[in-house]
Design a protein around this motif. Sequence first.
Motif, PDB file in Angstrom:
ATOM      1  N   MET A   1       0.801  -1.054   0.068  1.00 52.78           N
ATOM      2  CA  MET A   1       0.022   0.090   0.303  1.00 52.78           C
ATOM      3  C   MET A   1       0.800   1.224   0.162  1.00 52.78           C
ATOM      4  SD  MET A   1      -3.217   0.829   0.289  1.00 52.78           S
ATOM      5  CE  MET A   1      -4.200   2.209   0.526  1.00 52.78           C
ATOM      6  N   HIS A   2       0.588   2.149  -0.806  1.00 48.92           N
ATOM      7  CA  HIS A   2       1.342   3.494  -0.855  1.00 48.92           C
ATOM      8  C   HIS A   2       0.885   4.488   0.036  1.00 48.92           C
ATOM      9  CE1 HIS A   2      -1.630   4.233  -4.208  1.00 48.92           C
ATOM     10  NE2 HIS A   2      -1.381   5.571  -3.754  1.00 48.92           N
ATOM     11  N   THR A   3       1.581   5.611   0.171  1.00 49.45           N
ATOM     12  CA  THR A   3       1.011   6.531   0.959  1.00 49.45           C
ATOM     13  C   THR A   3       1.717   7.931   0.224  1.00 49.45           C
ATOM     14  OG1 THR A   3       3.188   6.757   2.402  1.00 49.45           O
ATOM     15  CG2 THR A   3       1.046   5.764   3.184  1.00 49.45           C
ATOM     16  N   ILE A   4       1.013   9.039   0.309  1.00 49.08           N
ATOM     17  CA  ILE A   4       1.486  10.119  -0.389  1.00 49.08           C
ATOM     18  C   ILE A   4       1.232  11.183   0.716  1.00 49.08           C
ATOM     19  CG2 ILE A   4       1.142  11.946  -2.064  1.00 49.08           C
ATOM     20  CD1 ILE A   4      -0.127   9.803  -4.051  1.00 49.08           C
ATOM     21  N   ASP A   5       2.749  11.920   0.973  1.00 45.96           N
ATOM     22  CA  ASP A   5       2.904  12.906   1.767  1.00 45.96           C
ATOM     23  C   ASP A   5       2.995  14.297   1.183  1.00 45.96           C
ATOM     24  OD1 ASP A   5       3.057  11.094   4.173  1.00 45.96           O
ATOM     25  OD2 ASP A   5       5.082  10.600   3.542  1.00 45.96           O
ATOM     26  N   ILE A   6       2.510  15.457   1.792  1.00 43.94           N
ATOM     27  CA  ILE A   6       2.543  16.473   1.276  1.00 43.94           C
ATOM     28  C   ILE A   6       3.430  17.255   2.195  1.00 43.94           C
ATOM     29  CG2 ILE A   6       1.383  18.770   0.527  1.00 43.94           C
ATOM     30  CD1 ILE A   6      -1.113  17.160   0.007  1.00 43.94           C
ATOM     31  N   ILE A   7       4.549  17.791   1.631  1.00 45.45           N
ATOM     32  CA  ILE A   7       5.472  18.419   2.625  1.00 45.45           C
ATOM     33  C   ILE A   7       5.411  20.067   2.343  1.00 45.45           C
ATOM     34  CG2 ILE A   7       7.894  18.579   3.078  1.00 45.45           C
ATOM     35  CD1 ILE A   7       6.741  15.353   2.104  1.00 45.45           C
ATOM     36  N   THR A   8       5.540  20.753   3.272  1.00 43.06           N
ATOM     37  CA  THR A   8       5.658  22.098   3.074  1.00 43.06           C
ATOM     38  C   THR A   8       6.651  22.903   3.763  1.00 43.06           C
ATOM     39  OG1 THR A   8       3.947  22.505   4.977  1.00 43.06           O
ATOM     40  CG2 THR A   8       3.156  22.209   2.689  1.00 43.06           C
ATOM     41  N   THR A   9       7.657  22.483   4.409  1.00 42.05           N
ATOM     42  CA  THR A   9       8.485  23.016   5.208  1.00 42.05           C
ATOM     43  C   THR A   9      10.018  23.124   4.343  1.00 42.05           C
ATOM     44  OG1 THR A   9       9.497  20.901   6.372  1.00 42.05           O
ATOM     45  CG2 THR A   9       7.843  22.525   7.532  1.00 42.05           C
ATOM     46  N   PRO A  10      10.529  24.331   4.277  1.00 41.61           N
ATOM     47  CA  PRO A  10      11.691  24.487   3.318  1.00 41.61           C
ATOM     48  C   PRO A  10      12.754  23.379   3.379  1.00 41.61           C
ATOM     49  CG  PRO A  10      10.925  26.338   3.801  1.00 41.61           C
ATOM     50  CD  PRO A  10      10.023  25.492   4.694  1.00 41.61           C
ATOM     51  N   ALA A  11      13.056  23.090   4.686  1.00 39.19           N
ATOM     52  CA  ALA A  11      14.298  22.150   5.021  1.00 39.19           C
ATOM     53  C   ALA A  11      13.934  20.812   4.493  1.00 39.19           C
ATOM     54  CB  ALA A  11      14.482  22.224   6.470  1.00 39.19           C
ATOM     55  N   GLU A  12      12.486  20.382   4.777  1.00 40.21           N
ATOM     56  CA  GLU A  12      12.277  18.843   4.050  1.00 40.21           C
ATOM     57  C   GLU A  12      12.187  18.938   2.824  1.00 40.21           C
ATOM     58  OE1 GLU A  12       9.190  16.578   6.766  1.00 40.21           O
ATOM     59  OE2 GLU A  12       8.643  18.740   7.200  1.00 40.21           O
ATOM     60  N   MET A  13      11.685  20.053   2.091  1.00 39.91           N
ATOM     61  CA  MET A  13      11.738  20.088   0.884  1.00 39.91           C
ATOM     62  C   MET A  13      12.860  19.784   0.213  1.00 39.91           C
ATOM     63  SD  MET A  13       8.354  22.397  -0.296  1.00 39.91           S
ATOM     64  CE  MET A  13       8.753  23.851   0.652  1.00 39.91           C
ATOM     65  N   LEU A  14      13.941  20.637   0.520  1.00 37.88           N
ATOM     66  CA  LEU A  14      15.273  20.613   0.263  1.00 37.88           C
ATOM     67  C   LEU A  14      15.777  19.135   0.416  1.00 37.88           C
ATOM     68  CD1 LEU A  14      17.922  22.147  -0.929  1.00 37.88           C
ATOM     69  CD2 LEU A  14      18.569  22.630   1.370  1.00 37.88           C
ATOM     70  N   ASP A  15      15.695  18.484   1.363  1.00 41.19           N
ATOM     71  CA  ASP A  15      16.138  17.229   1.645  1.00 41.19           C
ATOM     72  C   ASP A  15      15.649  16.054   0.499  1.00 41.19           C
ATOM     73  OD1 ASP A  15      17.576  17.918   3.680  1.00 41.19           O
ATOM     74  OD2 ASP A  15      16.196  17.133   5.217  1.00 41.19           O
ATOM     75  N   LEU A  16      14.312  16.457   0.098  1.00 40.06           N
ATOM     76  CA  LEU A  16      13.586  15.529  -0.797  1.00 40.06           C
ATOM     77  C   LEU A  16      14.243  15.900  -2.237  1.00 40.06           C
ATOM     78  CD1 LEU A  16      10.086  15.465   0.853  1.00 40.06           C
ATOM     79  CD2 LEU A  16      11.681  13.602   0.819  1.00 40.06           C
ATOM     80  N   VAL A  17      14.104  16.947  -2.476  1.00 37.63           N
ATOM     81  CA  VAL A  17      14.627  17.421  -3.996  1.00 37.63           C
ATOM     82  C   VAL A  17      16.041  16.801  -4.138  1.00 37.63           C
ATOM     83  CG1 VAL A  17      15.603  19.705  -3.464  1.00 37.63           C
ATOM     84  CG2 VAL A  17      14.576  19.133  -5.862  1.00 37.63           C
ATOM     85  N   GLN A  18      16.676  16.785  -3.115  1.00 41.22           N
ATOM     86  CA  GLN A  18      18.126  16.317  -3.024  1.00 41.22           C
ATOM     87  C   GLN A  18      18.260  14.764  -3.304  1.00 41.22           C
ATOM     88  OE1 GLN A  18      19.705  17.843   0.528  1.00 41.22           O
ATOM     89  NE2 GLN A  18      21.317  18.790  -0.524  1.00 41.22           N
ATOM     90  N   GLN A  19      16.982  14.257  -2.625  1.00 42.10           N
ATOM     91  CA  GLN A  19      16.887  12.682  -2.711  1.00 42.10           C
ATOM     92  C   GLN A  19      16.364  12.446  -4.220  1.00 42.10           C
ATOM     93  OE1 GLN A  19      13.515  11.185  -0.370  1.00 42.10           O
ATOM     94  NE2 GLN A  19      14.794   8.962  -0.415  1.00 42.10           N
ATOM     95  N   ALA A  20      15.479  13.007  -4.649  1.00 41.51           N
ATOM     96  CA  ALA A  20      14.932  12.826  -6.050  1.00 41.51           C
ATOM     97  C   ALA A  20      15.941  12.903  -6.981  1.00 41.51           C
ATOM     98  CB  ALA A  20      13.775  13.488  -6.283  1.00 41.51           C
ATOM     99  N   ALA A  21      16.764  14.036  -6.862  1.00 42.11           N
ATOM    100  CA  ALA A  21      17.832  14.334  -7.687  1.00 42.11           C
ATOM    101  C   ALA A  21      18.790  13.204  -7.842  1.00 42.11           C
ATOM    102  CB  ALA A  21      18.552  15.557  -7.468  1.00 42.11           C
ATOM    103  N   SER A  22      18.930  12.769  -6.817  1.00 43.39           N
ATOM    104  CA  SER A  22      19.982  11.428  -6.806  1.00 43.39           C
ATOM    105  C   SER A  22      19.583  10.251  -7.710  1.00 43.39           C
ATOM    106  CB  SER A  22      20.322  11.066  -5.466  1.00 43.39           C
ATOM    107  OG  SER A  22      19.166  10.216  -4.902  1.00 43.39           O
ATOM    108  N   TRP A  23      18.184  10.245  -7.893  1.00 41.83           N
ATOM    109  CA  TRP A  23      17.794   9.133  -8.543  1.00 41.83           C
ATOM    110  C   TRP A  23      17.996   9.162 -10.184  1.00 41.83           C
ATOM    111  CZ3 TRP A  23      12.095   9.687  -6.999  1.00 41.83           C
ATOM    112  CH2 TRP A  23      11.887   9.357  -5.440  1.00 41.83           C
ATOM    113  N   ILE A  24      18.649  10.572 -10.698  1.00 43.86           N
ATOM    114  CA  ILE A  24      18.950  10.628 -12.041  1.00 43.86           C
ATOM    115  C   ILE A  24      20.434  10.417 -12.271  1.00 43.86           C
ATOM    116  CG2 ILE A  24      19.060  12.377 -13.903  1.00 43.86           C
ATOM    117  CD1 ILE A  24      16.886  13.753 -12.100  1.00 43.86           C
ATOM    118  N   LYS A  25      20.420   9.546 -13.249  1.00 50.07           N
ATOM    119  CA  LYS A  25      21.950   9.108 -13.480  1.00 50.07           C
ATOM    120  C   LYS A  25      22.467   9.580 -14.902  1.00 50.07           C
ATOM    121  CE  LYS A  25      21.973   6.699  -9.738  1.00 50.07           C
ATOM    122  NZ  LYS A  25      22.159   7.553  -8.507  1.00 50.07           N
ATOM    123  N   ASP A  26      21.796  10.268 -15.637  1.00 52.05           N
ATOM    124  CA  ASP A  26      22.211  10.917 -16.977  1.00 52.05           C
ATOM    125  C   ASP A  26      21.691  12.318 -17.133  1.00 52.05           C
ATOM    126  OD1 ASP A  26      20.381  11.090 -19.458  1.00 52.05           O
ATOM    127  OD2 ASP A  26      19.741   8.901 -18.435  1.00 52.05           O
TER     128      ASP A  26
END
Length: 164
Positions: A1-26
């Motif tokens: 089962m999946h969950t979808i979280d909505i994040i609004t705090t800048p520090a958490e958003m920065l952590d998540l964009v860094q995580q997502a960017a790490s998925w990109i390899k080219d």
Amino acid sequence: MHTIDIITTPAEMLDLVQQAASWIKDPAEFVHWTDREFKFQQPISQFVEGSHPKEVFLLREGGVSIAYAELHKNRFGWVIARVLVHPEFRNQGYARKIMQACIEHVFQTQFVVSLFCILDNSPAFKLYQSLGFKALEKYPDQGLQRMSLISSALVSNPTPLQTA
């Protein structure tokens, strides 16, 4: 089962964009996720400067982050941006799920949501069309296509214009 979280705090958003960017390899995939002004493996602190989202959506399953999307507010209203699915989970419908969550969230208070698609990103373009987005103007110098989706609530119950 999946969950979808909505994040609004800048520090958490920065952590998540860094995580997502790490998925990109080219670099080519990176351009599809961002746009041509950013460079592959550019520091995230520079990447997000001036383009902070209002909300970040993160789809998780069993505690594992699978899909990422941003909601921005600008002159076009609410804009979905930077939709990305972890490479191990692609082609399993997660992009559609996170897009639907973003759309439903916007439609709670607004009737229109937009996005910009890189012109040569045909998988994304097909997904957006299948969700009901309509292609509007092109920005060839930026390699972008603006697309918008109008809530069925507005289409089925239009407000009549007031006449004087």
